[in-house]
Design a protein around this motif. Structure first.
Motif, PDB file in Angstrom:
ATOM      1  N   GLN A 123       1.877  -4.399   0.055  1.00 10.90           N
ATOM      2  CA  GLN A 123       1.770  -5.037   1.494  1.00 10.90           C
ATOM      3  C   GLN A 123       2.200  -6.285   1.110  1.00 10.90           C
ATOM      4  O   GLN A 123       2.495  -7.307   0.513  1.00 10.90           O
ATOM      5  N   GLY A 128       2.830   6.431   1.098  1.00 14.12           N
ATOM      6  CA  GLY A 128       1.899   6.224   1.083  1.00 14.12           C
ATOM      7  C   GLY A 128       1.031   5.570  -0.115  1.00 14.12           C
ATOM      8  O   GLY A 128      -0.524   5.383  -0.077  1.00 14.12           O
ATOM      9  N   ARG A 129       1.733   6.033  -1.391  1.00 11.05           N
ATOM     10  CA  ARG A 129       0.602   5.782  -2.700  1.00 11.05           C
ATOM     11  C   ARG A 129       1.189   4.964  -3.659  1.00 11.05           C
ATOM     12  O   ARG A 129       2.821   4.393  -4.224  1.00 11.05           O
ATOM     13  N   ASP A 130       0.372   3.655  -3.741  1.00 10.01           N
ATOM     14  CA  ASP A 130       0.916   3.019  -4.569  1.00 10.01           C
ATOM     15  C   ASP A 130       0.505   3.045  -6.457  1.00 10.01           C
ATOM     16  O   ASP A 130      -0.251   3.058  -6.785  1.00 10.01           O
TER      17      ASP A 130
END
Length: 495
Positions: free
Chosen positions: A315, A300-302
């Motif tokens: 994504q 959940g963390r880019d």
């Protein structure tokens, strides 16, 4: 009178098949293959896998019929199918090969074991690869592999007594349409006869340039053995390949051919080496070998965008990689080739995963599922071990970061491969590079090398090496005396 059911899984052949041989010792026998909803719904399954299975089953059914053994093909959950069959024929023995597969197949086998225990059915399983169940230590594993591979092939029975199963309907083989699946991409010939033709053509001459040809996507389609899909579906056994290769090495006067085949033979051992990892630790299908890598990517963390804000979201990076539109021509050409054909040579597979892991900073699970659907030769143990090794999450393997430009220069020097698969290169239709290579790799190296220097990661690496690392094989190079030893490279190309 004992009645046996031979349960086929990924062993769709007649030759060197221990359960089939054992079935001939029973008063009556039949074969069974079950198309399982859990398989069709799994994220690794693709219509090409099902279509190839159906091709194999058609040939296998004909071969077994010539020996008076009916092959039943059913759709459903395995325990429910067994219950249905037993309402007509109360078989007393279930005969099958062991399987090292994905999580759904492990859960299925546990359910089958419980079903057999509750109904008094005796379930016999035989190994068909070098994978060892309940292995306590990797020490001595290579010698066990050699003993299995050097043992004589299991003899094929001439015929069977199957009268007890006559009331059961064989049914026509299902189709992709009847299973609710879309059409498959074009497929190479499947089944046992095609497998042996492929092997013989490789041993008779195609293998001459194996060591030179295997790295380039231009020469590899002909220079590699092309046996990986046949091994994945079990249309021939690893033992048969090993013994036929050793016999060809010993018999040929062609020194160049013998040299190429020795390179191939050494890599057969690594096929089972990687599968053993999944057998020993099934969780590596879903989580990192090295838990110190947990949370480094994904979750959940880019993190790449935090460092390089002009980079597209995670994504979008994944979708561009899957579509072969990253703006890196060699990467895109290889991905398009794979999606069109279902096969790609090992070095280019490694480059694709390396690019996803380091340039795009993607966690290996989503790219791994996409590749599993593209690879006709998807073999879970090899696949997930390699996904992690090429992504740098094993904690023990060297970080191998492939430069797409260098791979193109070395393995597509004229640009013919790229021009074929990326015809829009040089036009406005082709995208700009999705990431800045220099800055993305600087971030990846700083992050992973920094992590590996921590005491926690070093201690964990020792434990991973102890459980999964290769040992000195205690085996000679193929075609030489057993007294010599060597240590093979885990980076060997797999077929």
């Amino acid at each position: 009178m004992s009645t046996a059911l031979v349960w086929f899984k990924r062993d769709l052949r007649l030759r060197d098949h221990a359960p089939l041989a054992a079935a001939a010792q029973h008063g009556a026998a039949a074969g069974l293959f079950v198309i399982e909803p859990a398989w069709l719904a799994s994220p690794e399954c693709d219509p090409q896998h099902v279509a190839t299975t159906l091709q194999c089953l058609a040939e296998l059914r004909a071969g077994l019929a010539a020996r008076d053994l009916p092959l039943l093909v059913r759709v459903g959950d395995v325990p429910a199918v067994f219950d249905e069959l037993r309402r007509t024929v109360a078989f007393s023995h279930l005969l099958s090969h062991e399987e090292t597969g994905t999580g759904w197949s492990y859960d299925r086998d546990r359910a089958v074991a419980a079903w057999c225990h509750a109904r008094g059915v005796v379930w016999h399983e035989w190994p068909q690869t070098g994978v060892v169940r309940r292995l306590r230590s990797r020490s001595g594993w290579a010698a066990q592999w050699a003993r299995r591979m050097d043992a004589p092939e299991v003899a094929q029975p001439v015929g069977y007594a199957g009268a007890a199963f006559d009331p059961l309907e064989l049914h026509a083989l299902p189709t992709l349409h009847s299973l609710g699946l879309p059409a498959s991409r074009p497929l190479p010939p499947a089944g046992e006869a095609a497998a042996w033709r492929t092997l013989h053509s490789f041993l008779a001459g195609r293998g001459r340039d194996y060591r030179r040809a295997l790295s380039s996507p231009i020469t590899a389609p002909d220079g590699c053995s092309r046996l990986s899909a046949h091994l994945a579906f079990g249309s021939l056994s690893m033992r048969s390949v090993h013994q036929a290769t050793e016999a060809a090495i010993a018999a040929t006067p062609d020194r160049q051919l013998a040299y190429g085949l020795r390179g191939f033979a050494s890599r057969l051992r690594w096929h089972c080496h990687f599968m053993q990892k999944l057998e020993d630790e099934p969780a590596i299908e879903h989580r990192n070998f090295a838990r110190s890598c947990d949370g480094v990517r994904g979750g959940g963390r880019d993190r790449l965008r935090e460092v390089l804000p002009d980079t597209p979201p995670e994504q979008e990076r994944l979708e561009a990689w899957c579509a072969g539109r990253t703006g890196y021509p060699m990467v895109d050409a290889c991905m398009r080739h794979l999606c069109a054909t279902g096969w790609l040579n090992f070095r280019m597979r490694a480059m694709l995963v390396s690019f996803a892991a380091y340039h795009l900073w993607l966690d290996w699970r989503a790219p791994g599922l996409f590749l599993a659907r593209q690879f006709l030769d998807f073999e879970p143990g090899i696949h997930w071990s390699q996904m992690q090794m090429q992504s740098g999450t094993t904690g023990i393997n060297t970080l191998r970061i492939y430069s797409p430009a260098r791979q193109a220069a070395e393995h597509d020097p004229t640009g013919a491969f790229v021009r074929r698969w990326v015809p829009e290169l040089g036009t406005p239709a082709y995208p700009q590079p999705i990431v800045d290579e220099r800055r993305a790799l600087a971030f990846a190296k700083e992050t992973l090398y920094g992590l590996r220097r921590t005491p926690e990661a070093r201690a964990e690496a020792d434990a991973v090496q102890q459980q999964h690392g290769s040992r000195k094989a205690g085996l000679p190079p193929s075609g030489t005396a057993r007294r010599r030893t060597r240590t093979a490279s885990t980076q060997g190309e797999l077929f």
